[in-house]
Design a protein around this motif. Structure first.
Motif, PDB file in Angstrom:
ATOM      1  N   SER A 129       0.566 -50.000 -39.940  1.00  0.00           N
ATOM      2  CA  SER A 129       1.095 -49.987 -38.517  1.00  0.00           C
ATOM      3  C   SER A 129       0.947 -51.327 -37.812  1.00  0.00           C
ATOM      4  O   SER A 129       1.777 -51.735 -37.066  1.00  0.00           O
ATOM      5  N   ARG A 130      -0.126 -51.929 -38.264  1.00  0.00           N
ATOM      6  CA  ARG A 130      -0.608 -53.271 -37.564  1.00  0.00           C
ATOM      7  C   ARG A 130       0.201 -54.414 -38.233  1.00  0.00           C
ATOM      8  O   ARG A 130       0.363 -55.464 -37.954  1.00  0.00           O
ATOM      9  N   TYR A 131       0.897 -54.252 -39.491  1.00  0.00           N
ATOM     10  CA  TYR A 131       1.416 -55.157 -40.242  1.00  0.00           C
ATOM     11  C   TYR A 131       3.072 -55.171 -40.160  1.00  0.00           C
ATOM     12  O   TYR A 131       3.629 -56.061 -40.048  1.00  0.00           O
ATOM     13  N   VAL A 132       3.517 -53.900 -40.197  1.00  0.00           N
ATOM     14  CA  VAL A 132       4.909 -53.614 -40.374  1.00  0.00           C
ATOM     15  C   VAL A 132       5.576 -52.955 -39.146  1.00  0.00           C
ATOM     16  O   VAL A 132       4.936 -52.419 -38.483  1.00  0.00           O
ATOM     17  N   ASP A 133       7.172 -52.948 -39.122  1.00  0.00           N
ATOM     18  CA  ASP A 133       7.595 -52.382 -38.354  1.00  0.00           C
ATOM     19  C   ASP A 133       8.199 -50.884 -38.502  1.00  0.00           C
ATOM     20  O   ASP A 133       8.867 -50.367 -37.559  1.00  0.00           O
ATOM     21  N   ALA A 134       8.072 -50.566 -39.919  1.00  0.00           N
ATOM     22  CA  ALA A 134       8.503 -49.391 -40.412  1.00  0.00           C
ATOM     23  C   ALA A 134       7.818 -49.089 -41.606  1.00  0.00           C
ATOM     24  O   ALA A 134       7.634 -50.066 -42.385  1.00  0.00           O
ATOM     25  N   ILE A 135       7.633 -47.991 -41.914  1.00  0.00           N
ATOM     26  CA  ILE A 135       7.087 -47.592 -43.353  1.00  0.00           C
ATOM     27  C   ILE A 135       7.901 -46.573 -44.170  1.00  0.00           C
ATOM     28  O   ILE A 135       8.498 -45.500 -43.487  1.00  0.00           O
ATOM     29  N   VAL A 136       8.128 -47.035 -45.370  1.00  0.00           N
ATOM     30  CA  VAL A 136       9.223 -46.085 -46.076  1.00  0.00           C
ATOM     31  C   VAL A 136       8.346 -45.768 -47.310  1.00  0.00           C
ATOM     32  O   VAL A 136       7.729 -46.562 -47.810  1.00  0.00           O
ATOM     33  N   VAL A 137       8.196 -44.459 -47.434  1.00  0.00           N
ATOM     34  CA  VAL A 137       7.727 -43.880 -48.612  1.00  0.00           C
ATOM     35  C   VAL A 137       8.233 -42.769 -49.520  1.00  0.00           C
ATOM     36  O   VAL A 137       8.738 -41.966 -48.953  1.00  0.00           O
ATOM     37  N   ARG A 138       8.085 -42.962 -50.884  1.00  0.00           N
ATOM     38  CA  ARG A 138       8.234 -42.066 -51.857  1.00  0.00           C
ATOM     39  C   ARG A 138       6.953 -41.479 -52.223  1.00  0.00           C
ATOM     40  O   ARG A 138       6.064 -42.042 -52.794  1.00  0.00           O
ATOM     41  N   SER A 139       6.843 -40.203 -52.324  1.00  0.00           N
ATOM     42  CA  SER A 139       5.643 -39.578 -52.433  1.00  0.00           C
ATOM     43  C   SER A 139       5.678 -38.242 -53.317  1.00  0.00           C
ATOM     44  O   SER A 139       6.876 -37.978 -53.608  1.00  0.00           O
ATOM     45  N   HIS A 140       4.705 -37.689 -53.279  1.00  0.00           N
ATOM     46  CA  HIS A 140       4.568 -36.406 -53.761  1.00  0.00           C
ATOM     47  C   HIS A 140       4.726 -35.187 -52.893  1.00  0.00           C
ATOM     48  O   HIS A 140       5.928 -34.800 -52.152  1.00  0.00           O
ATOM     49  N   ALA A 141       3.605 -34.562 -52.355  1.00  0.00           N
ATOM     50  CA  ALA A 141       3.755 -33.542 -51.132  1.00  0.00           C
ATOM     51  C   ALA A 141       4.216 -33.955 -49.850  1.00  0.00           C
ATOM     52  O   ALA A 141       3.762 -35.148 -49.707  1.00  0.00           O
ATOM     53  N   ASP A 142       5.002 -33.048 -49.126  1.00  0.00           N
ATOM     54  CA  ASP A 142       5.354 -33.554 -47.978  1.00  0.00           C
ATOM     55  C   ASP A 142       4.184 -33.660 -46.861  1.00  0.00           C
ATOM     56  O   ASP A 142       4.075 -34.497 -46.119  1.00  0.00           O
ATOM     57  N   GLU A 143       2.952 -33.005 -47.270  1.00  0.00           N
ATOM     58  CA  GLU A 143       2.044 -32.928 -46.421  1.00  0.00           C
ATOM     59  C   GLU A 143       1.502 -34.646 -46.212  1.00  0.00           C
ATOM     60  O   GLU A 143       1.148 -34.971 -45.241  1.00  0.00           O
ATOM     61  N   ARG A 144       1.537 -35.293 -47.452  1.00  0.00           N
ATOM     62  CA  ARG A 144       1.063 -36.580 -47.566  1.00  0.00           C
ATOM     63  C   ARG A 144       1.821 -37.358 -46.384  1.00  0.00           C
ATOM     64  O   ARG A 144       1.462 -38.308 -45.471  1.00  0.00           O
ATOM     65  N   LEU A 145       3.156 -37.153 -46.359  1.00  0.00           N
ATOM     66  CA  LEU A 145       3.984 -38.000 -45.584  1.00  0.00           C
ATOM     67  C   LEU A 145       3.839 -37.454 -43.971  1.00  0.00           C
ATOM     68  O   LEU A 145       3.868 -38.144 -43.007  1.00  0.00           O
ATOM     69  N   ARG A 146       3.620 -36.206 -43.788  1.00  0.00           N
ATOM     70  CA  ARG A 146       3.375 -35.733 -42.346  1.00  0.00           C
ATOM     71  C   ARG A 146       2.209 -36.129 -41.788  1.00  0.00           C
ATOM     72  O   ARG A 146       2.034 -36.991 -40.721  1.00  0.00           O
ATOM     73  N   GLU A 147       1.152 -36.448 -42.810  1.00  0.00           N
ATOM     74  CA  GLU A 147      -0.007 -37.119 -42.408  1.00  0.00           C
ATOM     75  C   GLU A 147       0.012 -38.448 -41.972  1.00  0.00           C
ATOM     76  O   GLU A 147      -0.463 -39.291 -40.970  1.00  0.00           O
ATOM     77  N   LEU A 148       0.929 -39.207 -42.838  1.00  0.00           N
ATOM     78  CA  LEU A 148       1.078 -40.547 -42.736  1.00  0.00           C
ATOM     79  C   LEU A 148       1.697 -40.806 -41.464  1.00  0.00           C
ATOM     80  O   LEU A 148       1.447 -41.620 -40.372  1.00  0.00           O
ATOM     81  N   ALA A 149       2.838 -39.913 -41.164  1.00  0.00           N
ATOM     82  CA  ALA A 149       3.516 -40.131 -39.892  1.00  0.00           C
ATOM     83  C   ALA A 149       2.867 -39.948 -38.792  1.00  0.00           C
ATOM     84  O   ALA A 149       2.564 -40.433 -37.586  1.00  0.00           O
ATOM     85  N   ALA A 150       1.883 -38.728 -38.825  1.00  0.00           N
ATOM     86  CA  ALA A 150       0.881 -38.118 -37.729  1.00  0.00           C
ATOM     87  C   ALA A 150       0.080 -39.433 -37.069  1.00  0.00           C
ATOM     88  O   ALA A 150      -0.561 -39.629 -35.891  1.00  0.00           O
ATOM     89  N   HIS A 151      -0.585 -40.541 -37.965  1.00  0.00           N
ATOM     90  CA  HIS A 151      -1.090 -41.528 -37.912  1.00  0.00           C
ATOM     91  C   HIS A 151      -0.736 -43.036 -37.681  1.00  0.00           C
ATOM     92  O   HIS A 151      -1.212 -44.068 -37.446  1.00  0.00           O
ATOM     93  N   ALA A 152       0.570 -43.001 -38.075  1.00  0.00           N
ATOM     94  CA  ALA A 152       1.361 -44.487 -37.967  1.00  0.00           C
ATOM     95  C   ALA A 152       1.822 -44.407 -36.586  1.00  0.00           C
ATOM     96  O   ALA A 152       2.074 -43.539 -35.788  1.00  0.00           O
ATOM     97  N   THR A 153       2.005 -45.777 -36.102  1.00  0.00           N
ATOM     98  CA  THR A 153       2.524 -46.048 -34.734  1.00  0.00           C
ATOM     99  C   THR A 153       3.798 -46.621 -34.778  1.00  0.00           C
ATOM    100  O   THR A 153       4.497 -47.172 -33.930  1.00  0.00           O
ATOM    101  N   VAL A 154       4.438 -46.507 -36.131  1.00  0.00           N
ATOM    102  CA  VAL A 154       5.845 -47.211 -36.347  1.00  0.00           C
ATOM    103  C   VAL A 154       6.725 -46.317 -37.266  1.00  0.00           C
ATOM    104  O   VAL A 154       5.872 -45.065 -37.706  1.00  0.00           O
ATOM    105  N   PRO A 155       8.034 -46.138 -37.188  1.00  0.00           N
ATOM    106  CA  PRO A 155       8.752 -44.909 -38.060  1.00  0.00           C
ATOM    107  C   PRO A 155       8.453 -44.928 -39.156  1.00  0.00           C
ATOM    108  O   PRO A 155       8.112 -45.903 -40.017  1.00  0.00           O
ATOM    109  N   VAL A 156       8.080 -43.655 -39.769  1.00  0.00           N
ATOM    110  CA  VAL A 156       8.025 -43.447 -41.144  1.00  0.00           C
ATOM    111  C   VAL A 156       9.432 -42.730 -41.840  1.00  0.00           C
ATOM    112  O   VAL A 156       9.748 -41.739 -41.228  1.00  0.00           O
ATOM    113  N   VAL A 157       9.732 -43.199 -42.946  1.00  0.00           N
ATOM    114  CA  VAL A 157      11.088 -42.648 -43.447  1.00  0.00           C
ATOM    115  C   VAL A 157      10.919 -41.899 -44.795  1.00  0.00           C
ATOM    116  O   VAL A 157      10.115 -42.660 -45.857  1.00  0.00           O
TER     117      VAL A 157
END
Ligand code: CP
Ligand code: NVA
Length: 302
Positions: free
Chosen positions: A92-120
């Motif tokens: 979140s300190r480097y980029v304006d948005a984070i796009v992620v292809r991952s496995h469990a949805d829980e990983r994405l939820r966790e990422l979004a919970a701690h990111a201050t930029v949009p997560v896709v």
């Protein structure tokens, strides 16, 4: 509030329409929109393989005037102890948005919970919402709209594409029908959620399912990560192959979608994939336009 797209229903029907309208405008004027000029950067992280998603995001971010930063997760610390939460804080300190292809949805939820930029979500085990935007854009182009249309998805009704068709389809005002073999039934919670927004039918018989269909869609019978799950992912699926004799049950003007990569001869035949009803190449192209619109919309609304 920072907006994310983790699941298809993170966009309301009105918001989904806005993104799709913007996608159409961006397609009509491919180099005319530069909301990431500055430039702003977007990280695109892959924990699974990809061709379309990777290239369409990289090209799309560049066309918006931004800088894409493609990250192969195998070369990061994700697999060796760095928490997703810490990665979210740093990225979140480097980029304006984070796009992620991952496995469990829980990983994405966790990422979004701690990111201050949009997560896709660029595909997880549970959902593929970017693909849906491209599919809906294709339906709009080919059929003039989505409202009141019937979309039938055949094959692995327990996978990410089935979940996303159910949620994104009803969000777009479509009637969704899912048809697959016993043992690969749709997720009950997803069905319940989708049915609060619209009509989702589960029909066992594939010929019955495609009756009056405007859109007939399928996907691989073996999703990434399922290769060694010990299930027979061929024999029970055979009746759900999209071939010419199944397709005659749909409306004559029905279009065929497949997110690709296709396993020709398994879930779809060559004659259908390469035939006049196939819209798969436009569908693949629309990943580019739909994702550009999505990124621009999320940044504008965050
Ligand atoms: N449809 C799709 O997501 O393709 P890739 O896996 O190649 O990105
Ligand atoms: N269901 C497939 C979609 C690929 C784009 C998978 O997850 O592998």
């Amino acid at each position: 509030m920072t907006r994310h797209l983790l699941r298809d229903t993170d966009l309301t029907p009105a918001e989904q329409r806005e993104v799709l309208d913007l996608a159409a405008a961006m397609k009509a004027d491919r180099h005319g929109f530069k909301p990431l000029a500055g430039p702003r950067s977007v990280a695109v992280i892959f924990e699974k393989q990809s061709l379309r998603t990777r290239v369409s995001f990289e090209v799309g971010i560049a066309e918006l005037g931004g800088t894409p930063v493609i990250v192969d997760a195998l070369t990061t610390h994700f697999g060796r102890g760095e928490t997703i939460a810490d990665a979210a804080r740093v990225l979140s300190r480097y980029v304006d948005a984070i796009v992620v292809r991952s496995h469990a949805d829980e990983r994405l939820r966790e990422l979004a919970a701690h990111a201050t930029v949009p997560v896709v979500n660029a595909l997880t085990d549970g959902y593929h919402p970017c693909q849906m935007l491209a599919d809906l854009q294709t339906v709009r182009e080919r059929l003039g709209g989505t409202e009141g249309r019937t979309l039938v998805y055949l094959g692995d009704t327990a996978n990410n594409m089935a979940n996303s068709y159910a949620l994104a389809g009803v969000t777009a005002g479509m009637r969704v029908r899912l048809s697959g073999p016993a043992g690969f039934e749709p997720d009950a919670a997803v069905l319940a959620e989708a049915r609060k927004l619209g009509v989702v039918e589960v029909v066992g018989d594939p010929a019955e399912a495609v009756k009056d269909a405007d859109v007939v869609a399928t996907d691989t019978w073996t999703s990434m990560g399922q290769e060694g799950d010990g299930l027979d992912r061929v024999t029970p699926f055979r009746p759900y192959q999209i071939n010419r004799s199944l397709l005659v049950n749909a409306k004559p003007e029905a279009i065929v979608l497949h997110c690709l990569p296709a396993h020709r001869g398994d879930e779809i035949t060559d004659e259908v994939l390469d035939g006049p009803q196939s819209a798969v190449w436009d569908e693949a192209e629309n990943r580019l336009h739909a994702q550009k619109a999505l990124l621009a919309w999320l940044l504008e609304h965050s």
